[in-house]
Design an enzyme around this catalytic site. Sequence first.
Site, short mmCIF file in Angstrom:
data_model
loop_
_atom_site.label_atom_id
_atom_site.label_comp_id
_atom_site.label_asym_id
_atom_site.label_seq_id
_atom_site.Cartn_x
_atom_site.Cartn_y
_atom_site.Cartn_z
CG PHE A 280 -3.34 8.05 9.24
CD1 PHE A 280 -4.69 8.04 9.57
CD2 PHE A 280 -2.83 6.96 8.56
CE1 PHE A 280 -5.52 6.98 9.23
CE2 PHE A 280 -3.66 5.89 8.21
CZ PHE A 280 -5.00 5.91 8.55
CG ASN B 281 -1.09 9.06 5.54
OD1 ASN B 281 -1.91 9.50 6.31
ND2 ASN B 281 -1.18 7.87 4.97
NE ARG C 235 -13.66 33.54 49.03
CZ ARG C 235 -14.81 32.97 49.35
NH1 ARG C 235 -14.82 31.77 49.91
NH2 ARG C 235 -15.95 33.58 49.13
CD GLU D 107 -9.25 7.73 4.20
OE1 GLU D 107 -9.60 8.94 4.25
OE2 GLU D 107 -8.33 7.33 3.48
CG HIS E 153 -4.59 13.86 -1.58
ND1 HIS E 153 -4.86 13.19 -2.75
CD2 HIS E 153 -4.82 12.94 -0.59
CE1 HIS E 153 -5.23 11.94 -2.49
NE2 HIS E 153 -5.22 11.77 -1.19
CE1 TYR F 275 -17.15 31.50 46.50
CE2 TYR F 275 -18.22 30.42 44.63
CZ TYR F 275 -18.09 30.61 46.00
OH TYR F 275 -18.89 29.91 46.86
CE1 TYR G 179 -3.39 2.85 0.52
CE2 TYR G 179 -1.98 3.53 2.35
CZ TYR G 179 -3.02 3.79 1.47
OH TYR G 179 -3.68 4.99 1.52
#
Length: 502
Positions: free
Chosen positions: A326, A194, A280, A412, A82, A277, A52
């Site tokens: 990834f 990636n 404090r 995915e 991409h 608060y 791959y």
Amino acid sequence: MISLRGNGLTLEDMRAILYQNKLVTLDNQAIEEVQKSRKAVEAIVKEGKIVYGINTGFGKFSDVSIEEADVHALQLHLIRSHACGIGVPFDEIVSRAMVVLRLNALLKGFSGIRLEVLERLSFMVNNRIHPVIPQQGSLGASGDLAPLSHLALVLIGEGFVWMDGKHVPSIEIWKKHGLKPIVLEAKEGLALINGTQAMTAQGVVNWLESETLAYQCEWIAAMTMEALHGITDAFHPAIHEARGYPEQVGVAQRMLEWLEDSKLVTKQGDKRVQDAYSLRCIPQIHGASWQVLAYVKEKLEIEMNAATDNPLIFENGKVVISGGNFHGQPIAFAMDFLKIGIAELANVSERRIERLVNPQLNEGLPPFLSPQPGLQSGAMILQYAAASLVSENKTLAHPASVDSIPSSANQEDHVSMGTIGARHAFQIIQNARRVVAIEAICALQGVEYRGTHLMSPALLEKWHEIRLFIPSIKEDRIFSEDIEKMNNYLIKETAGRKVLQV
């Protein structure tokens, strides 16, 4: 010079590289591992093994085999297709961080990339060649594909780089330096894109700015304590040691240091028994945000030194495993947590602003700190602006990591949205710093009404320093300009501060 080796890179190193322009060099042992890994990839291509990302398509196309003659085209098509980034670019400093982190990850020697490519990335860092990388378009798994593709475009002579605040075609930069664009070999395109370096780079910048801001919140809160005759008993070490959180103990200790020898603060019973608060509980509230910073620091320094591409190559190529490093879930959670921690610093700061300007709460200071109440509004709308930013932060603090949208034909099917979380965290930090800047402006005015000669020496020094560029409020003016001046003063401190070992 900072030696990169894929391990041991710290946030302190990143501060030096990003803000102080430290140069980087490649560790010799790391270079050997990179070369071994590359030989393994070349053997896989030569032998025709189906692996791959080396000789297959990507994502849902992982079952499509690619001929050896098309390996170069495969990498080029990958980067171009991409590069789908959208919107305003990341700040240049984030782009610089992205290049450094991608280089460091690839130096681990699990990615099969050539040394030549890594030397070019190093050249980019040392010569301040920073890609223009659009912020939007990443799902945070499979890594930051779109942003990192825009980084990779620069290597192949496409895309743009920053130069004097403008976007310049990268091919012009390579010509200027007498270099040719890189021609990507097998697996190199995938190795470059990636990974989680966009979310992590933004996360690094976020953390460095947040750590500085957390310190600044303390001296500004201390000045507010002076303006409101705050009770310092609440910072007594015994209280905080009794609870046991070291971050809380640290805040209380630093508050007492800022307020040492102040004639404006009080003891319980002098004027009242206890404070609200927002005064404090400064050690408890701010201390909890420091706990967030500690968690985020730990995760970032792991991810900064992680191999996050796919597949990874082990045992000189005998083992090539397609996995999921990834996936940005750890950084997605860290960034969402950081959003909450910093938003809370702004929340409590705005409550202190309200106490400084509200005549029912400010212990006798002029209403809205106005020099002529009624005729002049003074700091009235400063509090409005702070409230607006705090409210916006509450929306931005919604966790990005609870969302997921399937991609690549459901191959995915779960993604992290970590880059969205990191971007929103950055927005929260910018808003929070301006809220804190407003508190500082109001506190400066408050202590002036009380008498600066009564201030602690440490805070009086701050008062004189800031009065050089933010004058006393003698008449209403355009306070937007004051907010930005104070914000710029605060942000400049990020470069020089040493990272606290939280």
